[in-house]
Design an enzyme around this catalytic site. Structure first.
Site, PDB file in Angstrom:
ATOM      1  N   ASP A  84       0.860  -1.176   0.000  1.00 51.84           N
ATOM      2  CA  ASP A  84       0.000   0.000   0.000  1.00 51.84           C
ATOM      3  C   ASP A  84       0.900   1.231   0.000  1.00 51.84           C
ATOM      4  OD1 ASP A  84      -2.330   1.578   0.280  1.00 51.84           O
ATOM      5  OD2 ASP A  84      -1.975   1.702   2.434  1.00 51.84           O
TER       6      ASP A  84
ATOM      7  N   LYS B  92      -7.091  -5.410  -4.601  1.00 55.48           N
ATOM      8  CA  LYS B  92      -5.765  -5.657  -4.039  1.00 55.48           C
ATOM      9  C   LYS B  92      -5.573  -7.134  -3.727  1.00 55.48           C
ATOM     10  CE  LYS B  92      -4.989  -1.106  -1.892  1.00 55.48           C
ATOM     11  NZ  LYS B  92      -4.684  -0.393  -0.636  1.00 55.48           N
TER      12      LYS B  92
END
Length: 1334
Positions: free
Chosen positions: A431, A962
């Site tokens: 991230d 993700k």
């Protein structure tokens, strides 16, 4: 006590199960039924509040523990062999003696499990006996009871700084506004205060709460682990329903702050019992618990490492080898019996006086050989692996370089059985916000009504205060003077002020540390230098009373101050913290016991790691400061529910007694996100000070000193679908209903109506276009952007909307959808006020860490929700992208075009092949295109393209995308993956990877609680992987191979002896010494080897990241390595057996006199073999190695001296003593050991001389002088990977521009289709200036 029939009990139990499994629960007060028997209690089916996390009871500990241990196949195997040894016809040892090894292993495991369970029992008892106050009808007051006495339907009172014992529906507080402030640090790690409000209309706002007056029915959803959502309504006697959300629920484990007392109705209790899952792994918080905090506490995670999976395969090979050797022994016994001319006297007949047939005897001998050679399967290997992993994790957690002094945090290992996986990582998915960046937001720029205000004074102040080295804490700065200290006379900076500013940097760090209890309150975040031009505009507006009511500049800053969820408190209202919350599930980590023995590190040195900043061409973003506009990492992590007259998490606590008046300088803002804190402090810098907030009002002080009290009518909280939040207030001057909205630019721009005011000049009609240009510029500079709007509602429109809103809030089914629809209905035809740009700075050493990881052969992907322009800018700043990279920028709306673009990109990439001069390739793809590329028909092509790229940057991705990306890459490419993040939106990604790492940053602890390892800084990933990961993997891999070698080499001595004893299962070594050999004599050295060996020093591993590549893929533990070790074991066993055999051939020694030299030679050979493998010798190595030899001789000499009739007719009495008096014994030991180890020693010498590996060369460099070593390291790194990693001399490539990008379309596409689909595949490179033809 009345007797109940079993049928009635069964029926009642089934009713209780159905009641607990219903989607909706109906609860009533327990007070009218107080004192009645249990079967008359309406809430009897719901569990109580006592918890039980233990697995065992005192009476059933042994059977239950054995039952659990026997689910390990290895334990069943060894117990079965021990039982088989009790059968007379097949036994090889004394039956009782054969039980010793497995009993020792089971006993040690049972002791460990018992100790852990006892600690859980102590924690449960402490927690269950915590005092609390429960209302009793007989006493007519709240009386002191224990947590375990709380039941669903009770009324519980909690006081200031007290922990909530169960999930409570808030009915009353001491605050006249019906607000209770709580701290949820025990649940999610967030220290900022959150607001909870009483259920509206249920109880009167009086000083005293009367629980007996509560006559409503509470209908709530089934318990779940979602901490941000709660569906419930209270039905009054008149059938009116009041909808309730998470804003009225006090969760178990939260701490009451800044509120004298509060009372609530228990909806969920925490009773639970331990369970064992399908994999026979104990999980203490899965079934039975009903509070949200307990449902979120799943204890430590258990995974199987890649090395462990390989180990199981080799154990199967050992089983096959064992059966082959036993079969050979059985056949040999058969042929030996067949070849006997007559029956020898030593063959004992059975009870009938007859000898068994040769075939039957060989059948029995097969099982006897299994018992004899059972050590071939290493019984102590699994226990040794657990000990090694505990030792490795102990050293990881106590590494001073992985300690963060500012946060007082060290690395946490939550998954105890996968430390070796850290040394095999091939892909990292990261991230950005809070992971690569500090997540400390700095207000940098804003645009109002199409006019941009760059805040150069603020930028200058930041540049003046830049630390001398990057390692200094960049956000610890001295707060500026209040706003009144700013002057409009000059733009120059006062030199004295600058000098004073630098001189107080050290003291500012102390001041900053004092505010750690308040989230997002560092001086860098709270200190905003107003823009001179904007400040003049605000003052002109203040002086002009005619425009004050409608001036857009005032509305803009009012929206900054009002449209948020900030908690307002005083700087002097410190939180008094109680003792640490006694968690019901203490960690089962054996490291806890070791940690008690380790002293806490006192003073810690700061790690110094300098890196050269890249030169920039046409770039305004420095490496030390980058910002994002992350649309999916919400600026406010709130729930999707919102109620009428609801403002979540914002309250100014009024003084309870005669306290001095609160000034704006003494206010503390506690925000749920750093964005909100930065905006509130920016508004305060311009004089718009947020003073107080209650559920029904918010107070703001204007620059002129006038205080405005806005009535809050409703709050539409942020959610991940709308990407915005709104606050509906009544303006105190105009009495208009005003809706202030803030959100992501793409979510706001499509909702705009007419320009702000028609009476303004004509150029105002281009406000939206000008603002969009400024937003694009902010994004290119890497700033997080938010748009602010205003809307004026009529009274009739508000009433109509409020009615539908109330229906949505009271609904249970599809509640989230209805609430979202009501919010979307109101947020239309908005009037644009302006936008802001907020900076988020890179964490220190992020570029250096990414460069090192890529040199180590690890592909780094960044998955973020920000814009492509922002993401690319950040990628260059953190060295994810470098000058000369071939950057493929993919974006499309049409799946057909996406497929064509993928094919074109693959064709272009394949052109370069393995050309060493070809540029490195990077891919930038947005979330919309990624969703299409991950579909089943395009997935393989996308994976093929991605694996050819050195870096991949995914923008505008959702949390689900993700995790999908991680799963696809892990499954398709069969690689080891690692995911790292810091927020709740990263949990899915972290759990999908082989190794999940959470960063304990500003976004709470959701990522940490879901991770395998937790760190405080991204830079710690470098040493965690390159050093500890490499060490853990190489140590454990080499130890496992050594364990197999050791057991095979020793058990083969018994196998070769069978050729000389008729394959009768006889041993030439006393069975006690056989057992002691693996259990005591040679058990400690391999464990020490697995914990402490260092093939290369930490300095070399950090200086040469390429050494990490040795662990990727097959690594040290290869198929060939295993079988070479097996062949070496066979060879050494032949040497160790036949040299003593030939030395004593034709002599009259007995069998134990022959076996004693074999046992001694085998010990020396096995230990010296390990000495060859050890790369780093320490005092501990010497002590354990020499200690093992000493223990062998001491135990054997003592046993030989006292064992007179231990094993008749041949007893080992005085055997070793006699041998040690014979020179032949020493000669045999020396010659045999040298010949056995000579091939391995020569192999190491020749390999390290003729074809040294990278590790061997690194060990040679490690012995050089430090200055010479550094020079060699630099030359090595520049020689080995000039194209893989951008060097310090490279400058960053500029952001994509029309001059440096080429739009590429499939040749068969229609131009109109291309325009409609908006397909772009930009190839950005400076090495190839000519347009690329795909």
């Amino acid at each position: 006590m009345t007797w109940s029939s079993p049928l009635a009990l069964l029926r009642d139990a089934l009713r209780g199960q159905r009641a607990r499994e219903r989607d909706l629960r109906t609860l009533v007060s327990n007070l009218p039924y107080e004192g009645l028997e249990k079967k008359k209690q309406p809430n009897r089916y719901f569990p109580g509040n006592a918890i039980k996390t233990t697995k065992y009871s005192l009476l059933l500990f042994i059977p239950m523990n054995l039952f659990e241990q026997f689910h390990r196949l290895a334990n069943i195997y060894f117990v079965g062999l021990a039982i088989l040894n009790f059968v007379p016809v097949v036994n090889a040892f004394e039956p009782e003696v054969a039980l010793i090894p497995i009993c020792v292993i089971l006993a040690l495991t049972a002791l460990k499990d018992g100790w852990e369970d006892f600690r859980r029992y102590q924690s449960d008892r402490k927690l269950n006996n915590t005092p609390c106050f429960i209302y009793r009808r007989e006493e007519k007051q709240f009386v002191e009871r224990r947590w375990k006495d709380v039941k669903v339907g009770d009324f519980v009172r909690v006081v200031y700084n007290e922990i909530v014992p169960a999930d409570l529906l808030l009915l009353h507080t001491s605050d006249p506004n019906g607000v209770c402030l709580i701290e949820t640090a025990n649940l999610d790690g967030e220290t900022n205060l959150k607001q909870r409000r009483v259920v509206p209309g249920v109880s009167a706002s009086t000083s005293e709460f009367e629980p007996e007056s509560f006559n409503g029915i509470v209908v709530c959803e089934r318990p779940n682990n979602n901490l941000n959502h709660f569906k419930c309504y209270v039905e009054k006697p008149d059938k009116a329903k009041t909808g309730i959300g998470i804003e009225s629920l006090l969760l178990r484990g939260c701490t009451v702050r800044n509120t004298d007392h509060a009372a609530g109705f228990v909806v969920y209790a925490a009773y639970g019992a331990s369970v064992i899952d399908d994999n026979w792994t104990f999980r203490s918080h899965v079934q039975g618990h009903e509070t949200k905090s307990m449902l979120n506490n799943n204890g430590p995670r258990y995974k199987r490492s890649k090395l462990e999976r390989k180990l199981n395969t080799d154990v199967i090979f050992c089983v096959i080898l064992l059966f082959a050797m036993c079969l050979a022994g059985a056949l040999g016994h058969f042929f030996w019996l067949q070849a006997l001319p007559s029956v020898p006297p030593y063959l004992v007949p059975n009870s009938q006086g007859h000898l068994d047939a040769p075939a039957l005897s060989s059948f029995y001998m097969f099982f006897t050989m299994i018992i004899l050679l059972q050590v071939l399967i290493p019984i102590s290997l699994y226990v040794s692996i657990e000990l090694v992993k505990i030792g490795q994790i102990f050293f990881i957690t106590n590494d001073i370089d992985l300690y963060d002094e500012e946060l007082d945090s060290r690395v946490q290992c939550r998954a105890l059985n996968i430390p070796e996986d850290l040394g095999q990582i091939e892909y990292i998915f990261s991230d950005k916000t809070g992971t690569l960046t500090e997540n400390k937001m700095v207000f940098r720029r804003c645009t109002i009504m199409g006019t941009e205000y760059p805040h150069r004074e603020k930028n200058l102040a930041i540049r003046l205060d830049e630390p001398d080295s990057e390692e200094e804490v960049i956000f610890n700065r001295r707060p500026r003077s209040p706003q009144s200290g700013w002057t409009l006379d000059t733009e120059d900076t006062d030199p004295e002020d600058t000098q004073h500013y630098h001189g107080n940097r050290r003291r500012s760090k102390v001041a900053a540390s004092a505010q750690r209890d308040v989230a997002f309150s560092s001086p860098l975040e709270t200190e905003v230098v107003p823009d001179r031009k904007l400040l003049q505009q605000i003052r002109r507006t203040e002086n002009s009373s005619s425009s004050q009511k409608i001036d857009p500049y005032l509305d803009f800053f009012l929206s900054l101050a009002i449209c948020n969820t900030v908690v307002v408190s005083t700087a002097t209202a410190q939180r008094q913290r109680m003792s640490e919350y006694p968690r019901s599930c203490q960690s089962n980590n054996p490291l806890d016991t070791l940690s008690y023995l380790a002293r806490k590190v006192g003073s810690l040195r700061q790690t110094i790691a300098s890196w050269q900043p890249m030169s920039r061409r046409s770039r305004s973003l420095s490496e030390s400061s980058v910002i994002e506009e992350d649309c999916y990492n919400a600026s406010a992590k709130t729930d999707e529910s919102g109620g009428l007259n609801t403002t979540k998490a914002a309250l100014h606590t009024e003084s309870q007694s005669s306290k001095p008046a609160v000034t704006s300088d003494k206010l503390c803002y506690e925000a749920e996100s750093p964005d909100e804190a930065a905006l509130v402090y920016a508004a305060k810098a311009y004089g718009f000070t947020l003073l107080a907030r209650t559920p029904g009002s918010v107070t703001v002080r204007l620059p002129g000193g006038e205080e405005l009290l806005f009535e809050v009518l409703d709050t539409l909280t942020f959610d991940s679908h709308r990407k915005r939040m709104s606050v509906l207030v009544r303006h105190p001057i105009t009495r208009e209903l005003v809706l202030y909205t803030k959100g992501a630019d793409y979510a706001i721009m499509e909702l705009l109506g007419t320009p702000y005011a028609e009476q303004l000049s004509g150029n105002q009609k281009s406000i939206a276009a000008d603002t969009q240009k400024h937003l694009d510029q902010y994004a290119k500079e890497g700033l997080r952007t938010l748009c602010f709007t205003k809307k004026v509602l009529s009274e009739k429109a508000y009433k109509d909307w409020s009615a539908s809103r109330q229906k949505a809030l009271a609904a249970i089914d599809n509640r989230e959808e209805l609430i979202m629809d009501s919010a979307a209905h109101l947020e239309t035809d908005l009037t644009l006020l302006g936008a802001t740009g907020i900076e988020d700075r890179l964490q220190e050493s992020v570029p250096d860490t990414i460069v090192a990881l890529r040199e180590a052969g690890i592909q780094v992907w960044v998955l973020t929700g920000d814009k492509p322009e922002t993401a690319v800018n950040i990628a260059y700043a953190c060295r994810l992208l470098d000058e000369g990279d071939l950057v493929i920028n993919m974006s499309s709306k049409n799946k057909l075009m996406c497929a064509s673009v993928l094919d074109c990109a693959l064709e272009e990439v394949r052109r370069y092949g393995d050309d060493p001069l070809a540029p490195t390739i990077a891919l930038v793809i947005d979330g919309r295109t990624l969703a299409m590329a991950l579909e089943s028909d395009l997935r393989d092509r996308f994976v093929d393209l991605a694996r050819r790229c050195r870096s991949v940057l995914c923008c505008r991705v959702t949390p689900l995308q993700k995790s999908t990306v991680v799963k696809v890459i892990r499954e398709k490419l069969k690689v080891m993956t690692l995911a790292v993040g810091d927020g709740a939106n990263d949990v899915n990604m972290i759990q999908a990877a082989d190794v999940g790492i959470g960063i304990s940053g500003q976004e709470g602890m959701q990522a940490v609680m879901a991770s395998d390892f937790a760190i405080s800084r991204f830079k710690h990933l470098k040493k965690l992987l390159l050093v500890h990961g490499h060490w853990c993997y190489t140590r454990l891999a080499n130890m496992i191979i050594y364990f197999f070698y050791k057991n095979v080499a020793y058990v083969n001595l018994l196998f070769w002896y069978q050729f000389f004893c008729g394959f009768s299962g006889t041993t030439m070594i006393d069975y006690w010494l056989l057992i002691f050999f693996n259990l005591f004599f040679t058990s400690a050295p391999p464990v020490m080897f697995g914990i402490m060996d260092k093939d290369v020093s930490a300095e070399m591993l950090l200086g040469l990241p390429a050494l990490y590549r040795t662990g990727q893929g097959a690594g040290e533990y290869k198929f060939s390595t295993f079988w070479i070790a097996m062949l070496d074991a066979f060879y050494q066993s032949l040497v160790c057996f036949f040299i003593p055999y030939w030395a004593y051939q034709d002599s009259d020694i007995d069998v134990f006199t022959f076996g004693t030299p074999l046992n001694t030679v085998s010990l020396f050979t096995i230990l010296l073999h390990l000495s060859i493998e050890i790369k780093t010798w320490t005092v501990v190595h010497w002590v354990i190695m020499l200690g093992s030899v000493a223990v062998y001789f001491i135990v054997t000499l003592a046993y030989s001296a006292i064992c007179i009739t231990c094993n008749p007719p041949s007893d080992p009495y005085w055997i070793l003593q006699s041998q040690m008096a014979d020179p032949m014994f020493y000669l045999i030991c020396i010659i045999t050991t040298v010949l056995a180890l000579l091939p391995r020693y020569m192999f190491h010498v020749l390999r390290n001389t003729l074809a040294p590996s990278l590790l061997v060369r690194a060990r040679h460099l490690d012995r050089l002088d430090p200055s010479v070593r550094e020079r060699w390291i630099k030359e090595w790194r520049s020689f080995r990977s000039p194209g893989d990693v951008g060097l310090s001399g490279r400058s960053a490539s500029p952001s994509p521009t029309p001059e440096t990008s080429t739009d590429i379309f499939p040749p068969s596409s229609d131009p109109s289709d291309i325009t409609e689909a908006e397909i772009t595949l930009n190839v950005i490179t400076e090495s190839y200036q000519s347009p690329l033809r795909l």
